[in-house]
Structures are given as C-alpha cells and as structure tokens.
Design an enzyme around this catalytic site. Sequence first.
Site, PDB file in Angstrom:
ATOM      1  N   PHE A 193       0.833  -1.544  -0.146  1.00 19.02           N
ATOM      2  CA  PHE A 193       0.108   0.071   0.087  1.00 19.02           C
ATOM      3  C   PHE A 193       0.621   1.036  -0.126  1.00 19.02           C
ATOM      4  O   PHE A 193       1.780   1.264   0.304  1.00 19.02           O
ATOM      5  CB  PHE A 193      -1.087  -0.152   0.934  1.00 19.02           C
ATOM      6  N   CYS A 194       0.383   2.171  -0.004  1.00 17.78           N
ATOM      7  CA  CYS A 194       1.315   3.883  -0.640  1.00 17.78           C
ATOM      8  C   CYS A 194       2.183   3.078  -1.301  1.00 17.78           C
ATOM      9  O   CYS A 194       2.872   4.242  -1.173  1.00 17.78           O
ATOM     10  CB  CYS A 194       1.168   4.172   1.000  1.00 17.78           C
ATOM     11  N   PRO A 195       2.244   2.182  -2.671  1.00 18.22           N
ATOM     12  CA  PRO A 195       3.333   2.923  -3.382  1.00 18.22           C
ATOM     13  C   PRO A 195       4.295   3.745  -3.568  1.00 18.22           C
ATOM     14  O   PRO A 195       3.816   4.364  -4.335  1.00 18.22           O
ATOM     15  CB  PRO A 195       2.620   2.094  -4.293  1.00 18.22           C
TER      16      PRO A 195
END
Length: 266
Positions: free
Chosen positions: A143-145
Amino acid sequence: MQLDHSLRVQIWETPLLRHGSSVLEAFAWEEVMCRRVGEGQLPVAHIWRHPDAFVAGLRDRRLPQAVEAMERIRSQGTAVCVRPSGGAAVPLNPGVVNVSLILPNPGRAINIHDDFREMASLIAESLTPWSSQARTGEIEGAFCPGDYDVSVGGLKFCGIAQRRQAKAYIITAFIIVEGQGDQLAADVREFYQDAADGASEGYPDVRPGTMASLQELAGVPSAAAYTASLVRTLRQRFPLAQTSRVLSVDQEAVRRTAEQMKLRYD
C-alpha cells in the site's frame, strides 16, 4: 541539490495523540509550521504517532464510493482524514511512527529525488542497531506504493511522500515498527474494495505478503526504541540539531487550518 546538513533543525516529538483525537490536526500543525519555516523559522523534524487513524490520499478521495468507505471506517471509532501530501491510503496505530522534515525552500530549487533519497537513507540508518538490510525501491502490491519504498527482504515497512508550499516544504514518511504489516495491508485492501465500487483502476492493487513491521523483519522491540534511534540519527545528520526548545503554534491557527484542509480535501 543535496540537503544542507548544516541546518539548525529542531527535533520535535509530539506525545502519542489521544484516542479519538483528530488526525487531521497533526497535518494542520505541520502545515502551519511549514509556513513559519518559509518565513524564516528554524527547520523542523517532527515525529508523531496516532492510536487509531486511517489517512487517505488525494487520489483515493476521487474513488466512486470513497466518502462512504471513509464514513464506515469512522463509524468504527477510527479517526479519518484526507492528507494534503502525496501518496495513497495508510492506516495508523501506536506502532506506526510518522516523521516529517519541514524545510525551507527560498530559491524554489528542491530536488524531489535527492530529498526522498535523504529520507530513505535516514530511515534505513536508524534501523542499523537491528539490521543493515534495508533497501529502497518500489514494492509491487504494497500500500501507498512509490519509488522510494523502504523494505527488508522484499517486504515494505516505510513509505515517503512530499508536500510543497511557496517557500518551504515537507518530506514525510510512515514507518511500521510494531504489529503485523499484513493486517494493515488487509485493512487498506478492504477500504479500496469498498471505495472503488467495482472500478478496476485508479487505486493501488494491495496484495498479501508485501508489508511487514520492523518488529517482524528485524526484531525491533518497540516504536519507542526505533524513535530513539531515529533521533540519534537525526542528530548525527544535522550536528546543529536541537531538542531542548519547546515548539508551539497558535492552536487557533491549527484549528482554522484543519477546517480549511477538511473543506478542501475531504
């Protein structure tokens, strides 16, 4: 342009925020402080944690059912907000350490790649009492790459984002120190499933087996232990750093800024 290590950075650790407190006010505090730094106040390294929050990104907010998905999370007692910096959704708990460098930019000559590398290096160096295996580069499925994900053994524990103002800017990161990274990833995946409402694009594809905490990866005992190492590393990077000065901003200014951010982003 490399970050100037001769800056007299003030290191400020906000005590763990109260359960049920607004998470948006933490971002509003940094927004107000960023304006002050742009006006000539000393730069700040801000470290903070929230007991139970879900922070969505600006792009997440545009998903078809984002408002409804955020409201469902809020109804469970979790603080929710849309942050003004870049990046995507991140859940917060006492085991997640947030750190922001609030820096001047009088000549508007910042280099985002240099600054992201600096933050990634700072976070990796703070891990060296337990591990020297931290690496930088996007972890697909996390997540939040981003290009400056920080990981150990291919599992992400940190993401980095940026927020700019006219004369100053913020480089900010979340660091998962305690708990189970896979559980946080599952929470984010559930949010996207609800918010996307069947849409197949416009959000990260969060997959199991991509996230982990430093407790899981390197045996870091606690958020407090990692934070202490982070402060030591900041002092080494910025030899003129100080921790004795009490940082305070006008609470009314923070409240107004939080209201403005909520109207603009939520």
